[in-house]
Design a protein around this motif. Structure first.
Motif, PDB file in Angstrom:
ATOM      1  N   SER A  61       7.603  -9.993  -1.500  1.00  0.00           N
ATOM      2  CA  SER A  61       6.536 -10.025  -0.401  1.00  0.00           C
ATOM      3  C   SER A  61       5.093  -9.124  -1.356  1.00  0.00           C
ATOM      4  O   SER A  61       5.347  -7.904  -2.054  1.00  0.00           O
ATOM      5  CB  SER A  61       6.207  -9.677   0.632  1.00  0.00           C
ATOM      6  N   VAL A  62       3.847  -9.887  -0.739  1.00  0.00           N
ATOM      7  CA  VAL A  62       2.361  -8.710  -2.268  1.00  0.00           C
ATOM      8  C   VAL A  62       2.103  -8.406  -0.673  1.00  0.00           C
ATOM      9  O   VAL A  62       0.589  -7.919  -1.168  1.00  0.00           O
ATOM     10  CB  VAL A  62       1.839  -9.868  -3.121  1.00  0.00           C
ATOM     11  N   THR A  63       2.130  -7.732   0.523  1.00  0.00           N
ATOM     12  CA  THR A  63       1.616  -7.447   1.551  1.00  0.00           C
ATOM     13  C   THR A  63       1.182  -5.918   1.265  1.00  0.00           C
ATOM     14  O   THR A  63       0.494  -5.752   2.185  1.00  0.00           O
ATOM     15  CB  THR A  63       2.134  -7.729   2.684  1.00  0.00           C
ATOM     16  N   MET A  64       1.874  -5.358   0.690  1.00  0.00           N
ATOM     17  CA  MET A  64       2.504  -4.167   0.759  1.00  0.00           C
ATOM     18  C   MET A  64       1.077  -3.911  -0.383  1.00  0.00           C
ATOM     19  O   MET A  64       0.760  -4.263  -0.990  1.00  0.00           O
ATOM     20  CB  MET A  64       3.086  -3.570   0.036  1.00  0.00           C
ATOM     21  N   ASP A  65       0.536  -2.558  -0.017  1.00  0.00           N
ATOM     22  CA  ASP A  65      -0.919  -2.416  -0.643  1.00  0.00           C
ATOM     23  C   ASP A  65      -1.013  -1.413  -2.344  1.00  0.00           C
ATOM     24  O   ASP A  65      -1.969  -2.156  -3.331  1.00  0.00           O
ATOM     25  CB  ASP A  65      -1.301  -0.854   0.178  1.00  0.00           C
ATOM     26  N   LEU A  75       0.872  -9.631 -11.628  1.00  0.00           N
ATOM     27  CA  LEU A  75       1.815  -8.798 -11.152  1.00  0.00           C
ATOM     28  C   LEU A  75       1.412  -6.896 -10.936  1.00  0.00           C
ATOM     29  O   LEU A  75       2.471  -6.659 -12.249  1.00  0.00           O
ATOM     30  CB  LEU A  75       2.849  -9.194 -10.427  1.00  0.00           C
ATOM     31  N   GLN A  76       0.801  -6.337 -10.352  1.00  0.00           N
ATOM     32  CA  GLN A  76       0.844  -4.699 -10.534  1.00  0.00           C
ATOM     33  C   GLN A  76       1.786  -3.898  -9.180  1.00  0.00           C
ATOM     34  O   GLN A  76       1.139  -4.673  -8.686  1.00  0.00           O
ATOM     35  CB  GLN A  76      -0.929  -4.723 -10.258  1.00  0.00           C
ATOM     36  N   ILE A  77       2.073  -3.299  -9.344  1.00  0.00           N
ATOM     37  CA  ILE A  77       2.935  -2.988  -8.911  1.00  0.00           C
ATOM     38  C   ILE A  77       2.568  -1.022  -9.093  1.00  0.00           C
ATOM     39  O   ILE A  77       3.049  -0.549  -9.735  1.00  0.00           O
ATOM     40  CB  ILE A  77       4.629  -2.101  -9.159  1.00  0.00           C
ATOM     41  N   TYR A  78       1.760  -0.278  -8.552  1.00  0.00           N
ATOM     42  CA  TYR A  78       1.922   1.297  -8.287  1.00  0.00           C
ATOM     43  C   TYR A  78       2.870   2.225  -7.465  1.00  0.00           C
ATOM     44  O   TYR A  78       3.737   1.402  -7.013  1.00  0.00           O
ATOM     45  CB  TYR A  78       0.551   1.553  -7.514  1.00  0.00           C
ATOM     46  N   VAL A 168     -13.099  -5.786  -4.178  1.00  0.00           N
ATOM     47  CA  VAL A 168     -12.089  -5.263  -5.386  1.00  0.00           C
ATOM     48  C   VAL A 168     -10.744  -5.761  -4.286  1.00  0.00           C
ATOM     49  O   VAL A 168     -10.683  -5.924  -3.276  1.00  0.00           O
ATOM     50  CB  VAL A 168     -11.733  -3.655  -5.439  1.00  0.00           C
ATOM     51  N   LEU A 169      -9.629  -6.402  -5.391  1.00  0.00           N
ATOM     52  CA  LEU A 169      -8.715  -6.392  -5.379  1.00  0.00           C
ATOM     53  C   LEU A 169      -7.149  -5.628  -5.786  1.00  0.00           C
ATOM     54  O   LEU A 169      -7.607  -5.014  -7.286  1.00  0.00           O
ATOM     55  CB  LEU A 169      -8.131  -7.953  -6.406  1.00  0.00           C
ATOM     56  N   GLY A 170      -6.761  -5.017  -4.931  1.00  0.00           N
ATOM     57  CA  GLY A 170      -5.715  -4.310  -5.219  1.00  0.00           C
ATOM     58  C   GLY A 170      -5.736  -2.790  -5.692  1.00  0.00           C
ATOM     59  O   GLY A 170      -7.282  -2.379  -4.737  1.00  0.00           O
ATOM     60  N   ASN A 171      -5.426  -1.893  -6.347  1.00  0.00           N
ATOM     61  CA  ASN A 171      -6.810  -0.723  -6.751  1.00  0.00           C
ATOM     62  C   ASN A 171      -6.867  -1.008  -6.943  1.00  0.00           C
ATOM     63  O   ASN A 171      -7.837   0.506  -8.293  1.00  0.00           O
ATOM     64  CB  ASN A 171      -5.758  -0.057  -7.328  1.00  0.00           C
TER      65      ASN A 171
END
Length: 560
Positions: A61-65, A75-78, A168-171
């Motif tokens: 799931s990529v709904t998380m900020d 794929l980026q995970i902060y 802006v996408l993501g962070n």
């Protein structure tokens, strides 16, 4: 419609549905808790594949900020925590195919209770992209640091970023949709520690390809037999379009009578067969366009004979006098003469034409380049026709003194020398062959000038035996066989201070670190007790000194 434009870039296309093997596979990584994880995969397919991600073979799931899946396959995970540990793989799917990449593990290392300060570091910066109009591109920017850096975007040319087609996408990734020509440029990603001036940047160039478009169209012409027709056609596009000409749909090749100069088509000594439709075609990788014009040839059998006894006399470095005798046949019907001239050396030189009245049989062409050979011929015109070309004559212009001096640059290799270097003068300003350079120099505090004469083939000279830490003035003059031209303005340069250090070398190790190396001057007998290292960002205040021991001949500057 002879000036209509046609494009072939919109033709219907037949697609072959296909998908390749993965060109880039995700790689296993270890990330400290609270850090950033990044996986990437890449695959080629037609039509483009949609990329999704799986964690432990379950759709992620990529709904998380804090989790971002870019359409480019990244794929980026902060703020990574233990829940993110596991095996990741990407899935590429089209209407007809579905492919899964190899799995890569994410191992999460427990974080320390107290986190120390870390300057921002860009771990995945934007990459140079070449794209077409109306496409969508993503410029990636992933940064780490403590506290978490703020990512911002700007253009290197300081133009504003298009807010209507950009988000802006993501962070901190920048997505630009419906790409247009004004989106081309260098984009700068900046990662800044909140509340400070600590930052780092990464840049990438966005190149936008565009199909050709006309900025000047050829116009239809009516010309007498034996006359001259000139069609002009100019187009722009990215990459720059290649220009070609067609006659009734068939490609034209240059010959003695018909010449092409990229954007121009010139037809000399027109014959009845030249009556046709001429097409200018501009093409590049993005498409091609055509524009048409008609040449109508007016016939007349009772035309004058060619002017004869054509002779030329050199007047100066830029002027030649051309003279001729009137045609022996039908000279009373001549209403004008046209003088044609072009450079005699080289291939595909452009031909120029001047039309003058019938009351003279001589003309001075005064816009020529010095020290050059030119070919001339004359054509006589009557209301409904023109003569054959006269015999050709070749004449050269004289040399002249250079119109401008060379551009010089001054550098020092040691405290007692100055290396003077200069570029060759462009041919249009050289006005002949440079046979000599005169180099003059003096101390700024001394009126005594020293002069050196150097061969015309040299492009640098080392002035030696100078005083350290002193301002010298240098200028240069070029000469042809005719004489010396104007001198350059005095250019100042200060020699370095005398030092026990020589051969200072700088080497970038990464985007924020430089290695500094030096050697001790073996000829210096002074006792060295240590070194001081100073540095500064261009345009900023000097930093340092950094105190170093006598044995230190290497230092690494970090955090730049």
């Amino acid at each position: 419609l002879y000036n209509s434009a046609y494009t072939y870039s919109e033709c219907e296309k037949l697609y072959l549905i296909a998908i390749s093997a993965f060109e880039v596979q995700p790689i296993s990584i270890e990330v400290q808790e609270g850090g950033v994880a990044r996986f990437a995969c890449k695959i080629s397919s037609n039509p483009p594949a949609a990329i999704t991600w799986e964690l432990n073979r379950t759709t992620l799931s990529v709904t998380m900020d804090r989790i971002t899946a870019l359409p480019t396959g990244v794929l980026q995970i902060y703020d990574v925590d233990q829940r993110d540990a596991g095996n990741y793989r990407c899935v590429a799917a089209t209407v007809a195919h579905r492919r899964k990449s190899m799995e890569a593990s994410l191992t999460v290392i427990p974080g320390k209770e107290s986190k120390s300060f870390h300057t921002p570091t860009i771990v995945a910066g934007p990459q140079n992209i070449t794209t077409s109009l109306h496409q969508t591109v993503v410029l990636e920017c992933v940064a780490t640091g403590n506290p978490k850096p703020i990512i911002s975007w700007s253009r290197l040319d300081h133009k504003s970023i298009d807010v209507f087609n950009t988000r802006v996408l993501g962070n901190g990734n920048l997505m630009i949709s419906d790409i247009r020509l004004q989106h081309a440029g260098v984009y700068v990603c900046r990662a800044t520690t909140p509340g400070t001036r600590n930052f780092t940047v990464a840049m990438a160039t966005l190149t936008v390809l565009a199909p050709p478009s006309f900025v000047e169209w050829p116009e239809s012409l009516t010309r007498p037999r034996a006359g001259t027709a000139r069609f002009v056609c100019q187009a722009e596009g990215i990459p720059s379009p290649k220009m070609s000409w067609l006659k009734n749909g068939r490609k034209i090749h240059s010959n003695g009578r018909i010449k092409m100069y990229n954007s121009k088509l010139v037809i000399n000594q027109i014959i009845p067969e030249d009556d046709a439709i001429y097409q200018c075609m501009a093409e590049n990788s993005q498409g091609s366009i055509l524009s048409r014009a008609r040449l109508t040839v007016v016939m007349s059998e009772d035309r004058p004979s060619a002017p004869y006894n054509v002779h030329a006399e050199t007047m100066s470095s830029s002027a030649i006098l051309l003279a001729w005798e009137r045609p022996l046949y039908n000279s009373d019907k001549v209403i004008a003469y046209s003088v044609h001239y072009m450079k005699a050396e080289g291939l595909n030189n452009e031909e120029y034409q001047v039309v003058i009245g019938n009351d003279t049989t001589h003309y001075i062409i005064d816009d020529l380049e010095p020290a050059s050979n030119y070919t001339f011929y004359i054509v006589a015109y009557m209301p409904m026709g023109a003569s054959q070309m006269s015999d050709h004559v070749i004449q050269n212009t004289l040399e002249d003194v250079p119109l401008r001096p060379p551009e010089i640059s001054l550098t020092s290799r040691s405290p007692t020398d100055i290396l003077v270097s200069w570029l060759p003068i462009p041919a249009k300003y050289r006005r002949g062959q440079v046979v000599l350079y005169r180099l003059s120099f003096r101390l700024s505090t001394d009126n005594s000038v020293q002069v050196l004469e150097l061969p015309g083939t040299t492009h640098e000279h080392l002035l030696e035996g100078l005083k350290p830490d002193s301002v010298y003035l240098v200028r240069i003059t070029a000469a042809t066989r005719v004489g010396l031209g104007e001198s350059s303005v005095w250019t100042s340069h200060r020699t370095p201070k005398a030092t026990s250090v020589k051969e200072l070398h700088l080497e970038p190790l990464n985007c924020t670190t430089i290695s500094v190396k030096w050697q001790q001057d073996a000829e210096d007998t002074a006792t060295i007790q240590g070194y001081k290292l100073y540095y500064k960002e261009e345009g900023q205040q000097e930093l340092g000194p950094i105190f170093l021991d006598t044995s230190d001949l290497l230092y690494t500057l970090g955090g730049l």
